[in-house]
Design a protein around this motif. Structure first.
Motif, PDB file in Angstrom:
ATOM      1  N   GLN A   3       0.666  -1.581   0.042  1.00  0.00           N
ATOM      2  CA  GLN A   3       0.223  -0.449   0.005  1.00  0.00           C
ATOM      3  C   GLN A   3       1.017   0.857  -0.290  1.00  0.00           C
ATOM      4  OE1 GLN A   3      -2.267  -0.244   3.129  1.00  0.00           O
ATOM      5  NE2 GLN A   3      -4.063  -0.628   2.268  1.00  0.00           N
ATOM      6  N   CYS A   4       0.518   2.016  -0.591  1.00  0.00           N
ATOM      7  CA  CYS A   4       0.694   3.295  -0.683  1.00  0.00           C
ATOM      8  C   CYS A   4       1.202   4.195   0.908  1.00  0.00           C
ATOM      9  CB  CYS A   4       0.674   4.581  -1.250  1.00  0.00           C
ATOM     10  SG  CYS A   4       1.311   5.793  -1.438  1.00  0.00           S
ATOM     11  N   ARG A   5       2.209   4.439   1.308  1.00  0.00           N
ATOM     12  CA  ARG A   5       2.355   4.966   2.203  1.00  0.00           C
ATOM     13  C   ARG A   5       1.579   6.559   3.135  1.00  0.00           C
ATOM     14  NH1 ARG A   5       6.964   2.852   1.204  1.00  0.00           N
ATOM     15  NH2 ARG A   5       7.720   1.710   2.427  1.00  0.00           N
ATOM     16  N   VAL A   6       1.092   7.476   1.403  1.00  0.00           N
ATOM     17  CA  VAL A   6       0.841   8.144   1.879  1.00  0.00           C
ATOM     18  C   VAL A   6      -0.535   8.003   2.373  1.00  0.00           C
ATOM     19  CG1 VAL A   6       0.455  10.631   0.714  1.00  0.00           C
ATOM     20  CG2 VAL A   6       2.846   8.901   0.562  1.00  0.00           C
ATOM     21  N   CYS A   7      -1.550   7.628   0.880  1.00  0.00           N
ATOM     22  CA  CYS A   7      -2.617   7.604   0.471  1.00  0.00           C
ATOM     23  C   CYS A   7      -3.345   6.177   1.189  1.00  0.00           C
ATOM     24  CB  CYS A   7      -3.333   8.395  -0.249  1.00  0.00           C
ATOM     25  SG  CYS A   7      -3.209   7.014  -1.479  1.00  0.00           S
ATOM     26  N   SER A   8      -2.506   4.882   1.589  1.00  0.00           N
ATOM     27  CA  SER A   8      -2.714   3.710   1.238  1.00  0.00           C
ATOM     28  C   SER A   8      -3.565   3.088   0.248  1.00  0.00           C
ATOM     29  CB  SER A   8      -4.652   3.791   1.895  1.00  0.00           C
ATOM     30  OG  SER A   8      -4.054   4.156   3.626  1.00  0.00           O
ATOM     31  N   PHE A  43       4.714   1.972  -7.888  1.00  0.00           N
ATOM     32  CA  PHE A  43       3.790   3.634  -8.216  1.00  0.00           C
ATOM     33  C   PHE A  43       2.457   3.398  -7.468  1.00  0.00           C
ATOM     34  CE2 PHE A  43       1.273   5.134 -11.688  1.00  0.00           C
ATOM     35  CZ  PHE A  43       2.002   6.982 -11.261  1.00  0.00           C
ATOM     36  N   CYS A  44       2.077   4.918  -6.867  1.00  0.00           N
ATOM     37  CA  CYS A  44       1.166   4.780  -6.087  1.00  0.00           C
ATOM     38  C   CYS A  44      -0.157   5.902  -7.963  1.00  0.00           C
ATOM     39  CB  CYS A  44       0.753   5.880  -5.267  1.00  0.00           C
ATOM     40  SG  CYS A  44      -1.250   6.178  -4.815  1.00  0.00           S
ATOM     41  N   PRO A  45      -0.698   5.015  -8.046  1.00  0.00           N
ATOM     42  CA  PRO A  45      -1.919   5.965  -9.223  1.00  0.00           C
ATOM     43  C   PRO A  45      -2.847   6.724  -8.545  1.00  0.00           C
ATOM     44  CG  PRO A  45      -2.536   3.579  -8.572  1.00  0.00           C
ATOM     45  CD  PRO A  45      -1.377   4.006  -7.898  1.00  0.00           C
ATOM     46  N   SER A  46      -2.989   6.945  -7.267  1.00  0.00           N
ATOM     47  CA  SER A  46      -3.696   7.148  -6.839  1.00  0.00           C
ATOM     48  C   SER A  46      -3.057   8.870  -6.529  1.00  0.00           C
ATOM     49  CB  SER A  46      -4.695   6.877  -5.386  1.00  0.00           C
ATOM     50  OG  SER A  46      -5.180   8.312  -5.025  1.00  0.00           O
ATOM     51  N   CYS A  47      -1.993   8.918  -5.149  1.00  0.00           N
ATOM     52  CA  CYS A  47      -0.975  10.865  -5.094  1.00  0.00           C
ATOM     53  C   CYS A  47       0.050  10.472  -6.098  1.00  0.00           C
ATOM     54  CB  CYS A  47      -0.964  10.690  -3.729  1.00  0.00           C
ATOM     55  SG  CYS A  47       0.219   9.066  -3.198  1.00  0.00           S
ATOM     56  N   LEU A  48       0.351   9.555  -7.103  1.00  0.00           N
ATOM     57  CA  LEU A  48       1.552   9.576  -7.503  1.00  0.00           C
ATOM     58  C   LEU A  48       3.233   9.636  -6.941  1.00  0.00           C
ATOM     59  CD1 LEU A  48       0.445  12.999 -10.108  1.00  0.00           C
ATOM     60  CD2 LEU A  48      -0.500   9.790 -10.252  1.00  0.00           C
TER      61      LEU A  48
END
Ligand code: TYD
Ligand code: ZN
Length: 404
Positions: A3-8, A43-48
């Motif tokens: 999971q993205c550490r910034v936005c999950s 790569f986080c497709p949500s918060c980039l």
């Protein structure tokens, strides 16, 4: 799926490097047990945000044997003196400004402010470099920065006019807690700046060796803008830096204090041109990285077969990624020359290439030098003119393998 550490959001895989040792974990004894972890980027497709999918515990990296001292190059000392001057110029109208630096290392930047009697605080969890900072006259606390530390500093010193960090924000896994701390400690009109290796440079040059354990995040204007917005902050300016093979300095203020400078929109447009905002950009990147590794290894194998002596120049952290991923060990590189006392006499992480003290390249009959400290290319090439004049060749590999 990590999971993205910034936005999950779920991360999309970029590169899986497999088993990697700690990049700065130079060994005294090559037979000693080494710590390995799986290094992969997502790569986080949500918060980039581009990030490691697994990060070793900070204590594995930033401890009393942390081998990285900032003041190893003249160009870096000059760069940080410049940063200190910029801080002074920008705070000249505040009375008694208070400057906080995260990861002040050996005090390379703050010592310039300390010498001028400016109120400051360095936050440095690695006790050996923190000691060096104190010897340079810098006021240091040995902590990791987060919301709790920010509260404690606010109570003891008051709010900060400037909070900054160079090559440190990208190290901190819990980046949301750092940004929460910034929002706590910053004066209403104060500013934050931080600089780290820039994703745009990494993708453009295929310089994948910036990817290693300490660098949890590979920032871009796109991802920093999103991250800042989560914490009531705003990305108001960006300034590209030559250091560390291409870095970006991001300036943040509290939301609404200052309209973003045109540089923000300009750099973000350049990032989109390289497709940093979509997974396709990273697929191209991965294939270029694999070509570089294949070509470099083939060249070194060929030189070895011809009986040529090849040494490495600069036992950098980043070379740990290159050497381990490409599979380049002491059978191809005799030794690596380095000026850092704490690295000399040790062996490189994973591949166990001996690190030796710097010697003049000319008398030893070395014909080929793998330029591992490629981020200091200008300084090194200038120092080693005689080597090239006598037919010696530097091997470089970003964006492609060449001998010059
Ligand atoms: P550095 O630029 O800090 O890269 P990284 O962040 O990847 O570790 O490391 C530069 C290394 O190169 C450092 O160990 C010092 C060494 N070096 C030399 O040996 N000779 C030189 O002339 C220069 C500029 C650096
Ligand atoms: Zn995210």
């Amino acid at each position: 799926m990590s999971q993205c550490r910034v936005c999950s959001a779920a991360l999309e895989p970029v590169i899986d490097f497999g088993r990697m040792p700690i990049a700065n974990g130079f060994l005294k004894d090559p037979k000693a047990k080494e710590f390995f972890y799986n290094m992969a980027v997502g790569f986080c497709p949500s918060c980039l945000m581009v990030q490691l999918t697994e990060a070793p515990a900070p204590e594995m990296m930033f401890n009393d044997s942390y081998a990285f001292f900032s003041s190893t190059s003249r160009a870096m000392a000059e760069h940080f003196r410049g940063n200190a001057e910029e801080v002074l110029a920008r705070t000249s109208r505040s009375s008694a400004p208070f400057i906080v630096e995260l990861g002040c290392n050996d005090g390379i930047m703050l010592k310039n402010l300390a010498a001028k009697g400016v109120k400051h605080l360095g936050i440095e969890p690695s006790s050996n470099v923190a000691r060096a900072a104190r010897q340079n006259g810098v006021n240091v606390t040995e902590k990791f920065f987060n919301a709790a530390t920010a509260q404690a500093i606010l109570k003891e010193y008051g709010p900060a006019d400037v909070i900054c960090g160079s090559n440190v924000f990208c190290h901190i896994e819990d980046i949301n807690s750092v940004f929460a701390g910034l929002a706590i400690l910053l004066k209403p009109e104060g500013y934050v700046y931080f600089e780290d290796p820039y994703l745009w440079d990494i993708i453009q040059k295929s310089s994948f060796d910036q990817i290693y354990d300490e660098h949890v995040y590979y920032f871009s204007g796109l991802s920093v803008r999103n991250l800042a917005a989560r914490h009531g902050l705003e990305l108001v300016d960006m300034a590209h830096q030559e250091v560390h093979g291409g870095s970006m300095r991001y300036y943040l203020k509290r939301k609404g204090v200052q309209a973003p400078a045109s540089a923000v929109a300009e750099w973000i447009a350049k990032e989109k041109e390289l497709k940093i905002d979509v997974i396709d950009g990273y697929r191209v990147f991965k294939s270029k990285v694999d070509v570089i590794c294949r070509d470099l290894k083939a060249l070194l194998v060929d030189l070895k077969a011809k009986g040529a002596r090849v040494v490495g120049y600069g036992a950098t952290s980043k070379s740990t990624t290159l050497l381990n991923y490409a599979g380049i060990g002491p059978e191809l590189i005799e030794h690596i020359s380095d000026t850092t006392p704490t690295k000399i006499g040790r062996f490189t992480p994973g591949m166990h290439i001996p690190v030796k003290a710097y010697e003049d390249l000319v008398p030893g009959g070395v014909r080929y030098v793998l330029l591992l400290a490629w981020n200091h290319k200008k300084e090194i090439m200038a120092k080693e003119r005689a080597f090239q004049a006598q037919g010696g060749k530097f091997i470089t590999y970003f964006p492609a393998v060449v001998m010059e």
